[in-house]
Design an enzyme around this catalytic site. Structure first.
Site, PDB file in Angstrom:
ATOM      1  N   GLY A  94      39.952  30.634  44.376  1.00 19.88           N
ATOM      2  CA  GLY A  94      39.237  30.251  45.585  1.00 19.88           C
ATOM      3  C   GLY A  94      37.886  29.591  45.364  1.00 19.88           C
ATOM      4  O   GLY A  94      37.371  28.923  46.249  1.00 19.88           O
ATOM      5  N   ASP A 132      33.840  33.129  45.598  1.00 21.85           N
ATOM      6  CA  ASP A 132      33.923  32.522  46.926  1.00 21.85           C
ATOM      7  C   ASP A 132      33.471  33.496  48.016  1.00 21.85           C
ATOM      8  O   ASP A 132      32.620  33.183  48.841  1.00 21.85           O
ATOM      9  CB  ASP A 132      35.340  31.988  47.212  1.00 21.85           C
ATOM     10  CG  ASP A 132      36.440  33.005  46.917  1.00 21.85           C
ATOM     11  OD1 ASP A 132      36.131  34.180  46.600  1.00 21.85           O
ATOM     12  OD2 ASP A 132      37.623  32.640  47.001  1.00 21.85           O
ATOM     13  N   THR A 173      35.944  43.682  49.920  1.00 23.71           N
ATOM     14  CA  THR A 173      35.845  45.109  49.586  1.00 23.71           C
ATOM     15  C   THR A 173      34.888  45.347  48.420  1.00 23.71           C
ATOM     16  O   THR A 173      34.380  46.446  48.249  1.00 23.71           O
ATOM     17  CB  THR A 173      37.224  45.680  49.191  1.00 23.71           C
ATOM     18  OG1 THR A 173      37.667  45.001  48.016  1.00 23.71           O
ATOM     19  CG2 THR A 173      38.232  45.519  50.307  1.00 23.71           C
ATOM     20  N   GLY A 174      34.681  44.326  47.586  1.00 22.84           N
ATOM     21  CA  GLY A 174      33.832  44.456  46.394  1.00 22.84           C
ATOM     22  C   GLY A 174      34.613  44.891  45.163  1.00 22.84           C
ATOM     23  O   GLY A 174      34.055  44.932  44.061  1.00 22.84           O
ATOM     24  N   THR A 194      36.985  43.409  43.392  1.00 24.99           N
ATOM     25  CA  THR A 194      37.132  42.381  42.352  1.00 24.99           C
ATOM     26  C   THR A 194      35.846  42.262  41.539  1.00 24.99           C
ATOM     27  O   THR A 194      35.859  42.349  40.310  1.00 24.99           O
ATOM     28  CB  THR A 194      37.469  41.011  42.986  1.00 24.99           C
ATOM     29  OG1 THR A 194      38.599  41.165  43.834  1.00 24.99           O
ATOM     30  CG2 THR A 194      37.747  39.969  41.922  1.00 24.99           C
ATOM     31  N   LEU A 195      34.720  42.095  42.247  1.00 20.76           N
ATOM     32  CA  LEU A 195      33.456  41.897  41.534  1.00 20.76           C
ATOM     33  C   LEU A 195      33.016  43.141  40.783  1.00 20.76           C
ATOM     34  O   LEU A 195      32.389  43.044  39.728  1.00 20.76           O
ATOM     35  CB  LEU A 195      32.365  41.475  42.513  1.00 20.76           C
ATOM     36  CG  LEU A 195      32.299  39.978  42.739  1.00 20.76           C
ATOM     37  CD1 LEU A 195      31.187  39.650  43.700  1.00 20.76           C
ATOM     38  CD2 LEU A 195      32.098  39.241  41.411  1.00 20.76           C
ATOM     39  N   ASP A 217      42.035  30.923  51.055  1.00 17.98           N
ATOM     40  CA  ASP A 217      43.408  30.674  51.487  1.00 17.98           C
ATOM     41  C   ASP A 217      43.973  31.786  52.357  1.00 17.98           C
ATOM     42  O   ASP A 217      43.483  32.927  52.361  1.00 17.98           O
ATOM     43  CB  ASP A 217      44.314  30.519  50.272  1.00 17.98           C
ATOM     44  CG  ASP A 217      44.589  31.868  49.591  1.00 17.98           C
ATOM     45  OD1 ASP A 217      43.616  32.583  49.268  1.00 17.98           O
ATOM     46  OD2 ASP A 217      45.776  32.217  49.424  1.00 17.98           O
ATOM     47  N   ARG A 223      43.161  25.939  51.355  1.00 17.80           N
ATOM     48  CA  ARG A 223      42.052  25.865  50.387  1.00 17.80           C
ATOM     49  C   ARG A 223      41.361  24.504  50.433  1.00 17.80           C
ATOM     50  O   ARG A 223      40.178  24.388  50.132  1.00 17.80           O
ATOM     51  CB  ARG A 223      42.580  26.089  48.960  1.00 17.80           C
ATOM     52  CG  ARG A 223      43.054  27.509  48.674  1.00 17.80           C
ATOM     53  CD  ARG A 223      43.208  27.683  47.176  1.00 17.80           C
ATOM     54  NE  ARG A 223      44.024  28.826  46.801  1.00 17.80           N
ATOM     55  CZ  ARG A 223      43.591  30.074  46.666  1.00 17.80           C
ATOM     56  NH1 ARG A 223      42.322  30.349  46.916  1.00 17.80           N
ATOM     57  NH2 ARG A 223      44.401  31.027  46.286  1.00 17.80           N
TER      58      ARG A 223
END
Ligand code: IMP
Length: 179
Positions: free
Chosen positions: A45, A101, A105-106, A108-109, A160, A166
């Site tokens: 993304g 992007d 929820t946080g 991934t980071l 997306d 995208r």
């Protein structure tokens, strides 16, 4: 139901996005002047934001990409984060800026931050175009934010819905009744 452009209402126009990205680029140019920097994009993304943001940074730096996924399609996170592709650049002792992007929820980071912190960079910061703090499930510091948004599912400018939209140059809200 197939994703349809008719369900998208504009949120941030192309001009508004580009103006904010110029500001972020100027801020990052100041903050990273004279530093050995690696800018890491989280695919897929991030691609339009990454291209525009890095071109707004008047510095010399390395770029690298990672791919993580917490979505299995649709609009709800599965909660599980899988790293599909790791970066091909060493960040040990170097300043690392992760470009994302949107922070939802946080999860991934949070995973990426821990993974990269273990590689002992000189510093590790995160820049995200969009931040949805109301959806947070784990605490994660986002150092630079383009825009804070409400709990909407947004598409366009890299974001997306089931792989579509995208390529739109703006960000819009997808009607949740039909997402
Ligand atoms: P998190 O792990 O829940 O913070 O999710 C981050 C990822 O979920 C982003 O990189 C996007 O790929 C996806 N995502 C979260 N919210 C949205 C949205 O509103 N539209 C499209 N993708 C989203």
């Amino acid at each position: 139901m197939e994703p349809s452009r008719d369900r998208i209402s504009p949120l941030f126009s192309e001009a508004r996005l580009q103006a904010r990205i110029k500001e972020l680029g100027a801020e990052l140019t100041r903050d990273y002047a004279g530093k050995d920097l690696v800018v890491v994009g989280l695919l897929n993304g991030v691609y339009p934001f990454f291209a525009d943001l890095t071109r707004a940074m008047e510095l010399d730096f390395d770029v690298s990409f990672m791919q993580a996924a917490s979505y299995g399609g649709g609009t709800e996170s599965t909660g599980e984060v899988i790293i599909h592709k790791d970066m091909d650049t060493s960040i040990r002792g170097r300043h690392c800026l992760v470009v994302e992007d949107i922070v939802d929820t946080g999860l991934t980071l949070n995973k990426i931050r821990h993974l990269l912190q273990d590689r002992e960079p000189a510093s590790l910061r995160i820049v995200a175009l969009l931040n949805k703090p109301k959806r947070r499930r784990v605490e994660v510091t986002v150092d630079y934010v383009g825009f804070v948004i409400e709990d909407h599912f947004v598409v366009g400018y890299g974001l997306d819905l089931s792989g579509k939209f995208r390529n739109l140059p703006f960000v819009g809200i997808y009607d949740p009744e039909h997402a």
